[in-house]
Design a protein around this motif. Structure first.
Motif, PDB file in Angstrom:
ATOM      1  N   SER A  71      30.768 -30.696 -42.615  1.00 25.87           N
ATOM      2  CA  SER A  71      31.260 -29.320 -42.537  1.00 25.87           C
ATOM      3  C   SER A  71      32.470 -29.149 -41.646  1.00 25.87           C
ATOM      4  O   SER A  71      33.132 -28.104 -41.688  1.00 25.87           O
ATOM      5  CB  SER A  71      30.144 -28.415 -42.020  1.00 25.87           C
ATOM      6  N   GLY A  72      32.753 -30.142 -40.803  1.00 24.32           N
ATOM      7  CA  GLY A  72      33.847 -30.000 -39.851  1.00 24.32           C
ATOM      8  C   GLY A  72      33.481 -29.201 -38.619  1.00 24.32           C
ATOM      9  O   GLY A  72      34.357 -28.850 -37.813  1.00 24.32           O
ATOM     10  N   LEU A  73      32.207 -28.908 -38.413  1.00 29.91           N
ATOM     11  CA  LEU A  73      31.773 -28.203 -37.200  1.00 29.91           C
ATOM     12  C   LEU A  73      32.036 -29.060 -35.975  1.00 29.91           C
ATOM     13  O   LEU A  73      31.902 -30.286 -36.011  1.00 29.91           O
ATOM     14  CB  LEU A  73      30.288 -27.850 -37.294  1.00 29.91           C
ATOM     15  N   ASP A  74      32.377 -28.404 -34.875  1.00 29.54           N
ATOM     16  CA  ASP A  74      32.796 -29.107 -33.656  1.00 29.54           C
ATOM     17  C   ASP A  74      31.924 -28.649 -32.485  1.00 29.54           C
ATOM     18  O   ASP A  74      32.266 -27.680 -31.795  1.00 29.54           O
ATOM     19  CB  ASP A  74      34.264 -28.810 -33.378  1.00 29.54           C
ATOM     20  N   PRO A  75      30.785 -29.286 -32.240  1.00 26.18           N
ATOM     21  CA  PRO A  75      29.877 -28.840 -31.171  1.00 26.18           C
ATOM     22  C   PRO A  75      30.509 -28.933 -29.794  1.00 26.18           C
ATOM     23  O   PRO A  75      31.231 -29.890 -29.494  1.00 26.18           O
ATOM     24  CB  PRO A  75      28.688 -29.786 -31.304  1.00 26.18           C
ATOM     25  N   ALA A  76      30.235 -27.944 -28.957  1.00 21.35           N
ATOM     26  CA  ALA A  76      30.829 -27.881 -27.630  1.00 21.35           C
ATOM     27  C   ALA A  76      29.896 -28.385 -26.535  1.00 21.35           C
ATOM     28  O   ALA A  76      30.355 -28.805 -25.468  1.00 21.35           O
ATOM     29  CB  ALA A  76      31.248 -26.439 -27.310  1.00 21.35           C
ATOM     30  N   ALA A  77      28.575 -28.321 -26.763  1.00 23.88           N
ATOM     31  CA  ALA A  77      27.618 -28.754 -25.743  1.00 23.88           C
ATOM     32  C   ALA A  77      26.243 -28.901 -26.377  1.00 23.88           C
ATOM     33  O   ALA A  77      25.981 -28.374 -27.471  1.00 23.88           O
ATOM     34  CB  ALA A  77      27.547 -27.756 -24.583  1.00 23.88           C
ATOM     35  N   VAL A  78      25.364 -29.612 -25.656  1.00 22.85           N
ATOM     36  CA  VAL A  78      23.990 -29.823 -26.100  1.00 22.85           C
ATOM     37  C   VAL A  78      23.044 -29.467 -24.959  1.00 22.85           C
ATOM     38  O   VAL A  78      23.294 -29.808 -23.798  1.00 22.85           O
ATOM     39  CB  VAL A  78      23.753 -31.289 -26.525  1.00 22.85           C
ATOM     40  N   VAL A  79      21.960 -28.775 -25.296  1.00 20.26           N
ATOM     41  CA  VAL A  79      20.877 -28.497 -24.346  1.00 20.26           C
ATOM     42  C   VAL A  79      19.672 -29.325 -24.782  1.00 20.26           C
ATOM     43  O   VAL A  79      19.186 -29.173 -25.907  1.00 20.26           O
ATOM     44  CB  VAL A  79      20.525 -26.998 -24.321  1.00 20.26           C
ATOM     45  N   LEU A  80      19.215 -30.209 -23.895  1.00 17.05           N
ATOM     46  CA  LEU A  80      18.063 -31.069 -24.178  1.00 17.05           C
ATOM     47  C   LEU A  80      16.825 -30.462 -23.540  1.00 17.05           C
ATOM     48  O   LEU A  80      16.738 -30.345 -22.310  1.00 17.05           O
ATOM     49  CB  LEU A  80      18.304 -32.478 -23.635  1.00 17.05           C
ATOM     50  N   VAL A  81      15.855 -30.064 -24.357  1.00 16.58           N
ATOM     51  CA  VAL A  81      14.623 -29.452 -23.849  1.00 16.58           C
ATOM     52  C   VAL A  81      13.620 -30.539 -23.490  1.00 16.58           C
ATOM     53  O   VAL A  81      13.331 -31.425 -24.300  1.00 16.58           O
ATOM     54  CB  VAL A  81      14.019 -28.500 -24.900  1.00 16.58           C
ATOM     55  N   VAL A  82      13.093 -30.463 -22.277  1.00 16.45           N
ATOM     56  CA  VAL A  82      12.024 -31.363 -21.847  1.00 16.45           C
ATOM     57  C   VAL A  82      10.912 -30.524 -21.240  1.00 16.45           C
ATOM     58  O   VAL A  82      11.121 -29.372 -20.858  1.00 16.45           O
ATOM     59  CB  VAL A  82      12.519 -32.406 -20.815  1.00 16.45           C
ATOM     60  N   THR A  83       9.729 -31.087 -21.174  1.00 18.80           N
ATOM     61  CA  THR A  83       8.625 -30.440 -20.470  1.00 18.80           C
ATOM     62  C   THR A  83       7.960 -31.462 -19.561  1.00 18.80           C
ATOM     63  O   THR A  83       8.022 -32.676 -19.814  1.00 18.80           O
ATOM     64  CB  THR A  83       7.560 -29.883 -21.439  1.00 18.80           C
ATOM     65  N   ILE A  84       7.332 -30.969 -18.524  1.00 22.57           N
ATOM     66  CA  ILE A  84       6.598 -31.851 -17.615  1.00 22.57           C
ATOM     67  C   ILE A  84       5.484 -32.564 -18.376  1.00 22.57           C
ATOM     68  O   ILE A  84       5.254 -33.772 -18.209  1.00 22.57           O
ATOM     69  CB  ILE A  84       6.012 -31.040 -16.442  1.00 22.57           C
ATOM     70  N   LYS A  85       4.818 -31.833 -19.254  1.00 23.12           N
ATOM     71  CA  LYS A  85       3.728 -32.431 -20.026  1.00 23.12           C
ATOM     72  C   LYS A  85       4.227 -33.550 -20.929  1.00 23.12           C
ATOM     73  O   LYS A  85       3.602 -34.613 -21.030  1.00 23.12           O
ATOM     74  CB  LYS A  85       3.031 -31.348 -20.863  1.00 23.12           C
ATOM     75  N   ALA A  86       5.340 -33.329 -21.612  1.00 18.94           N
ATOM     76  CA  ALA A  86       5.864 -34.348 -22.524  1.00 18.94           C
ATOM     77  C   ALA A  86       6.305 -35.594 -21.762  1.00 18.94           C
ATOM     78  O   ALA A  86       6.116 -36.721 -22.238  1.00 18.94           O
ATOM     79  CB  ALA A  86       7.033 -33.783 -23.325  1.00 18.94           C
ATOM     80  N   LEU A  87       6.888 -35.397 -20.599  1.00 14.48           N
ATOM     81  CA  LEU A  87       7.304 -36.548 -19.788  1.00 14.48           C
ATOM     82  C   LEU A  87       6.090 -37.362 -19.359  1.00 14.48           C
ATOM     83  O   LEU A  87       6.097 -38.597 -19.447  1.00 14.48           O
ATOM     84  CB  LEU A  87       8.096 -36.066 -18.568  1.00 14.48           C
ATOM     85  N   LYS A  88       5.030 -36.693 -18.928  1.00 13.61           N
ATOM     86  CA  LYS A  88       3.822 -37.423 -18.517  1.00 13.61           C
ATOM     87  C   LYS A  88       3.139 -38.077 -19.710  1.00 13.61           C
ATOM     88  O   LYS A  88       2.608 -39.187 -19.605  1.00 13.61           O
ATOM     89  CB  LYS A  88       2.864 -36.474 -17.779  1.00 13.61           C
ATOM     90  N   TYR A  89       3.169 -37.410 -20.866  1.00 10.87           N
ATOM     91  CA  TYR A  89       2.576 -37.994 -22.076  1.00 10.87           C
ATOM     92  C   TYR A  89       3.294 -39.291 -22.439  1.00 10.87           C
ATOM     93  O   TYR A  89       2.663 -40.290 -22.788  1.00 10.87           O
ATOM     94  CB  TYR A  89       2.671 -36.984 -23.215  1.00 10.87           C
TER      95      TYR A  89
END
Length: 543
Positions: free
Chosen positions: A305-323
């Motif tokens: 499409s030619g879209l040009d992303p400017a930034a990314v937000v990475l979602v994490v959780t404490i539970k997922a990290l421990k899992y």
């Protein structure tokens, strides 16, 4: 809820562009894109996540909350999301409209039939299926090899019993041959709808669908079957983006719904590009973890499409990290810094991978009520040592107020860091090189092991002239590998490729790995058992 007309007016959308579906949802006439073509595009922000776990990560929730928070600090923002599928709604996942104070409304409508887009895609898909069978029944002029019909049937529900079926049983019912069903979100028509630029592009793409091969191995298309114009008629309204609102009145374009584990996992190009003409920031999301949704967002959606992303937000959780650090689901609320630290490897790899696309990244810690302050502080400090800014998100409990710091940090990143988006591989690489690049660079595997059937299909796709297409990996979302139980940040594994299929009109090649199927099954206790109408007529148990 505000009337959707008022939500539209708040972003300068004239009522003449609205096709109302009641008071609170509408479609946007495609004419608006032509009328806004001279407007400067806003900035595109992708919300993705670490590998999902049974505890839930809240990627859609964060997208909704972040869009509300950006509006609250004075930045006109629109969210762009996928449409929920009935399969997961009644299966394992439940609804997909966020929750708490970060929810899109009217949630019941969006989670169920909405404006009929997915039904229209199902109908168009099955019309083509019916016309293929009818063509064979009435003489098979195209000399279609009935053992090489690659176009199956579709329905928007999980039903493992339909993965493989036999058509044409009993006299007078056509040719007897094996077929099957896929869930509508895996249909190539869903991918086409989400990647098309306009109705004309949609029609042209539909015509290129390969439905079967003849006795000489030549491809037969939907255009040759004569189905394209009637399919376009069924999709003429579905291609128009839908607009709803968040709990705080932020506009949300909800359009298209491909899964990221079996398809490309992104909402429509039309919806995203329309939103970019209307807002300073558009916050969108891609399905499952960044190894699937984000990689496909970059290498398929943005590339095409030619879209040009400017930034990314990475979602994490404490539970997922421990899992991912080895803690069982039942013990995730217990403080465990050792496991938390071990699970950081999963988050770190996603950060490293996103940076390979040369786009700035920040971490959003989706906060749960039982999270321990010491563990949250540990994650924030760890991100700081990695050179990544991290903020705690409390949008579920507090709405925009709980996402203010996240929004302010993102604003600062957009003002002071420049993206130089670059896909992972070039179009002119051969298909096997592209597959190996994803496996080695994103998954950290040693390579791929193809079945003999997959090898033959790969060679055929290249002979047909489609080697310049990107790869769409069909893979478990729960691990970087093709093995769901291999958590954390595994390395050196071999990815088992059991099949390779061509989505010629969508513009990508699908690589089927591990035990991934395009028709999911229901869990032992499906969400459908908890959904009911109460005496007042309100739906319960869906969200």
């Amino acid at each position: 809820m505000k009337p959707i007309i008022d939500v539209a007016k708040s972003f300068g959308i004239d009522e003449k562009y609205l096709e109302l579906y009641g008071k609170y949802k509408c479609k946007i006439d495609l004419q608006i894109r032509e009328d806004l073509q001279d407007h400067t595009d806003g900035k595109l922000v992708l919300v993705t996540a670490m590998n999902p776990t049974p505890a839930g990560e809240g990627k859609t929730l964060t997208t909704i909350g972040l869009s509300q928070a950006l509006n609250a600090i004075g930045i006109p923002t629109i969210a762009a999301l996928r449409e929920p599928s009935l399969g997961p709604c009644f299966g394992m996942k439940g609804g997909a409209t966020g929750s708490g104070k970060a929810e899109i409304l009217p949630a019941e409508d969006i989670n169920l039939h909405f404006t009929g887009d997915i039904h229209a895609i199902t109908a168009a898909h099955n019309l083509l299926s019916a016309m293929i069978e009818n063509h064979i029944y009435h003489g098979n002029k195209l000399q279609m090899d009935t053992q090489r019909i690659v176009w199956k049937h579709a329905m928007d529900m999980n039903d493992r019993s339909l993965r493989r079926i036999v058509c044409g049983i009993s006299d007078g019912n056509g040719s007897v041959h094996e077929s099957g069903f896929m869930i509508t979100t895996a249909s190539e028509i869903m991918a086409i709808l989400c990647l098309s630029e306009d109705l004309q592009d949609l029609r042209q793409r539909l015509g290129r669908i390969i439905v079967a091969y003849n006795m000489e191995g030549e491809a037969i298309t939907a255009e040759q079957i004569g189905a394209v114009d009637s399919m376009t008629v069924l999709l003429k309204d579905a291609i128009k983006p839908n607009m709803v609102q968040t709990a705080e009145g932020t506009p949300v374009f909800v359009h298209g719904g491909p899964f990221a584990n079996i398809a490309h996992g992104c909402s429509s190009v039309i919806g995203t590009k329309t939103a970019l003409k209307l807002a300073d920031i558009v916050v969108t999301e891609a399905g499952f973890g960044a190894d699937l949704g984000a990689e496909k967002f970059f290498d398929i959606k943005c590339r095409q499409s030619g879209l040009d992303p400017a930034a990314v937000v990475l979602v994490v959780t404490i539970k997922a990290l421990k899992y991912n650090g080895g803690v069982s689901k039942n013990e995730l609320d217990v403080m465990n810094i050792t496991a938390l630290q071990a699970g950081m490897a999963n988050m770190e790899r996603h950060i490293e991978n996103i940076r390979k696309f040369k786009v700035p990244v920040m971490v959003a810690i989706n906060h749960f009520a039982h999270d321990h302050d010491e563990e949250v502080a540990f994650v924030v400090d760890h991100c700081r040592r990695l050179g990544v800014r991290a903020e705690v998100s409390d949008v579920w409990a507090e709405g925009s107020a709980g996402g203010r710091r996240m929004a302010e940090t993102l604003r600062d990143i957009l003002q002071h860091e420049t993206a130089s988006f670059t896909p992972l591989y070039t179009n002119d690489s051969n298909l096997m090189d592209k597959i190996e690049t994803i496996i080695r660079q994103i998954y950290r595997g040693a390579g791929a092991n193809l079945t003999s059937s997959a090898h033959k299909k790969l060679e055929q796709i290249e002979r047909l002239g489609y080697s310049n297409m990107p790869i769409c990996m069909a893979k478990t979302p729960y691990s970087f590998s093709d093995q769901p139980a291999l958590l954390g940040a595994p390395e050196g594994f071999t990815v088992q490729v059991k099949d390779i299929t061509l989505s010629a009109c969508a513009g990508f090649v699908v690589v089927h790995t591990g035990n991934i199927v395009t028709m999911p099954g229901l869990p032992k206790v499906p969400a459908a058992e908890r959904i009911y109408l109460d005496e007042s007529g309100k739906v319960n148990g869906l969200v």
